[in-house]
Scaffold this active site. Structure first.
Site, short mmCIF file in Angstrom:
data_model
loop_
_atom_site.label_atom_id
_atom_site.label_comp_id
_atom_site.label_asym_id
_atom_site.label_seq_id
_atom_site.Cartn_x
_atom_site.Cartn_y
_atom_site.Cartn_z
N GLY A 44 0.78 -1.23 0.00
CA GLY A 44 0.00 0.00 0.00
C GLY A 44 0.81 1.28 0.00
O GLY A 44 0.37 2.30 -0.53
N ASP A 99 0.69 3.40 4.29
CA ASP A 99 -0.33 4.18 3.58
C ASP A 99 -1.35 4.79 4.54
O ASP A 99 -1.68 5.96 4.44
CB ASP A 99 -1.03 3.32 2.51
CG ASP A 99 -1.51 1.96 3.02
OD1 ASP A 99 -1.37 1.67 4.23
OD2 ASP A 99 -2.04 1.18 2.21
N ASP A 102 -5.29 2.79 10.56
CA ASP A 102 -6.71 2.50 10.75
C ASP A 102 -6.90 1.98 12.17
O ASP A 102 -6.97 2.77 13.11
CB ASP A 102 -7.15 1.51 9.66
CG ASP A 102 -8.64 1.18 9.71
OD1 ASP A 102 -9.40 1.94 10.33
OD2 ASP A 102 -9.04 0.16 9.14
N PHE A 153 -13.85 3.90 3.58
CA PHE A 153 -12.87 3.05 2.93
C PHE A 153 -12.37 3.73 1.67
O PHE A 153 -13.16 4.11 0.81
CB PHE A 153 -13.45 1.67 2.61
CG PHE A 153 -12.37 0.68 2.28
CD1 PHE A 153 -11.68 0.02 3.29
CD2 PHE A 153 -12.00 0.46 0.96
CE1 PHE A 153 -10.63 -0.85 2.99
CE2 PHE A 153 -10.96 -0.42 0.65
CZ PHE A 153 -10.28 -1.07 1.67
N VAL A 154 -11.07 3.94 1.58
CA VAL A 154 -10.51 4.70 0.46
C VAL A 154 -9.60 3.83 -0.41
O VAL A 154 -9.02 2.85 0.07
CB VAL A 154 -9.72 5.94 0.95
CG1 VAL A 154 -10.65 7.00 1.50
CG2 VAL A 154 -8.66 5.56 1.98
N ASP A 160 -5.76 -0.11 -1.89
CA ASP A 160 -6.53 -1.04 -2.72
C ASP A 160 -7.83 -1.45 -2.06
O ASP A 160 -8.00 -1.33 -0.84
CB ASP A 160 -5.72 -2.31 -2.96
CG ASP A 160 -5.59 -3.14 -1.68
OD1 ASP A 160 -5.14 -2.59 -0.66
OD2 ASP A 160 -5.97 -4.33 -1.69
N ARG A 166 -5.15 0.43 -6.96
CA ARG A 166 -3.94 1.02 -6.39
C ARG A 166 -3.35 2.11 -7.29
O ARG A 166 -2.69 3.02 -6.83
CB ARG A 166 -2.85 -0.05 -6.18
CG ARG A 166 -3.16 -1.05 -5.08
CD ARG A 166 -1.88 -1.81 -4.74
NE ARG A 166 -2.12 -3.03 -3.97
CZ ARG A 166 -2.25 -3.08 -2.64
NH1 ARG A 166 -2.19 -1.97 -1.94
NH2 ARG A 166 -2.46 -4.23 -2.03
P1 IMP Z 1 -4.63 -1.23 10.62
O1 IMP Z 1 -3.77 -2.37 10.99
O2 IMP Z 1 -6.08 -1.47 10.91
O3 IMP Z 1 -4.16 0.12 11.13
O4 IMP Z 1 -4.66 -1.16 9.07
C1 IMP Z 1 -3.61 -0.75 8.34
C2 IMP Z 1 -3.68 -1.37 6.96
O5 IMP Z 1 -5.03 -1.66 6.55
C3 IMP Z 1 -3.17 -0.38 5.96
O6 IMP Z 1 -1.79 -0.56 5.75
C4 IMP Z 1 -3.97 -0.70 4.72
O7 IMP Z 1 -3.32 -1.69 3.97
C5 IMP Z 1 -5.26 -1.28 5.21
N1 IMP Z 1 -6.36 -0.28 5.18
C6 IMP Z 1 -6.95 0.31 6.24
N2 IMP Z 1 -7.93 1.16 5.85
C7 IMP Z 1 -7.93 1.11 4.50
C8 IMP Z 1 -8.70 1.80 3.49
O8 IMP Z 1 -9.58 2.65 3.75
N3 IMP Z 1 -8.41 1.47 2.21
C9 IMP Z 1 -7.45 0.56 1.86
N4 IMP Z 1 -6.71 -0.08 2.77
C10 IMP Z 1 -6.94 0.19 4.08
MG MG Z 2 -1.23 -1.67 3.60
#
Ligand code: IMP
Ligand code: MG
Length: 178
Positions: A44, A99, A102, A153-154, A160, A166
């Site tokens: 990402g 990227d 979340d 969700f982006v 992606d 992407r």
């Molecule tokens: P986390 O572990 O929940 O913080 O998620 C981080 C990973 O989830 C990021 O590196 C992204 O690959 C993926 N991710 C989280 N939100 C999105 C979104 O809105 N679009 C695409 N990928 C996301």
């Molecule tokens: Mg990622």
């Protein structure tokens, strides 16, 4: 061709470019000539990192690490390490580039692992900071972020939806905005 999902522009390429240049200046100022290993989380962060690195005026080395936590558009809560850093971590200052922040689970697991491998310091830079409650034990905030976004969700600029989109130059919201 009609895309399979509804896509709505959220952040256009000019705003992204302006902010990425600013982040580059902030990070360059922070490290003030100290050597850093930039560790890019695949896939990402590839496009963001490619742009950001060219705004860093520092002695730096580039490495990558592949992690996955998402299935479709929902966080699985589990982080799978698909590849490890190739350059030495022990005793190094590491700048992690991802990227989007979340739930914070991905960054937390990667940071834990880098310290376990002997990193002297780990800082993080994400393009997007999603305004959601972090998971228990998740990283709450990155040291640098480009934009705060609402809990949508982006896709695009490296992000992606199940590996699609992407390559879009702008960041778009997947699905309806309301
Ligand atoms: P986390 O572990 O929940 O913080 O998620 C981080 C990973 O989830 C990021 O590196 C992204 O690959 C993926 N991710 C989280 N939100 C999105 C979104 O809105 N679009 C695409 N990928 C996301
Ligand atoms: Mg990622």
């Amino acid at each position: 061709m009609t895309p399979p999902n509804d896509l709505h522009l959220l952040i256009d390429r000019e705003r992204i470019a302006g902010r990425v240049a600013e982040l580059g200046r902030e990070i360059t100022g922070h490290y003030a000539g100290e050597a850093v290993t930039v560790l890019v989380l695949l896939n990402g962060a590839v496009i963001f990192a490619a742009d950001l690195l060219r705004h860093l005026d520092l002695p730096l080395r580039l490495d990558t690490m592949a992690v996955a936590s998402y299935h479709g558009t929902a966080s699985s809560g589990q982080v799978n390490f698909r590849s490890a850093p190739k350059l030495p971590v022990d005793g190094r200052r590491i700048l992690l580039v991802d990227d989007i922040l979340d739930t914070g689970t991905t960054l937390a697991r990667v940071i834990e692992r880098l310290y376990a491998d002997g990193a002297a310091e780990v800082r993080s830079c994400v393009l997007l900071d999603k305004e959601v409650a972090r998971a228990a034990g998740g990283t709450v905030r990155a040291d640098w972020h480009g934009f705060r976004i609402p809990p949508v969700f982006v896709v695009g600029y490296g992000l992606d939806a199940d590996e699609d989109f992407r390559h879009l130059p702008d960041i778009c919201v997947c699905g309806s905005l309301d």
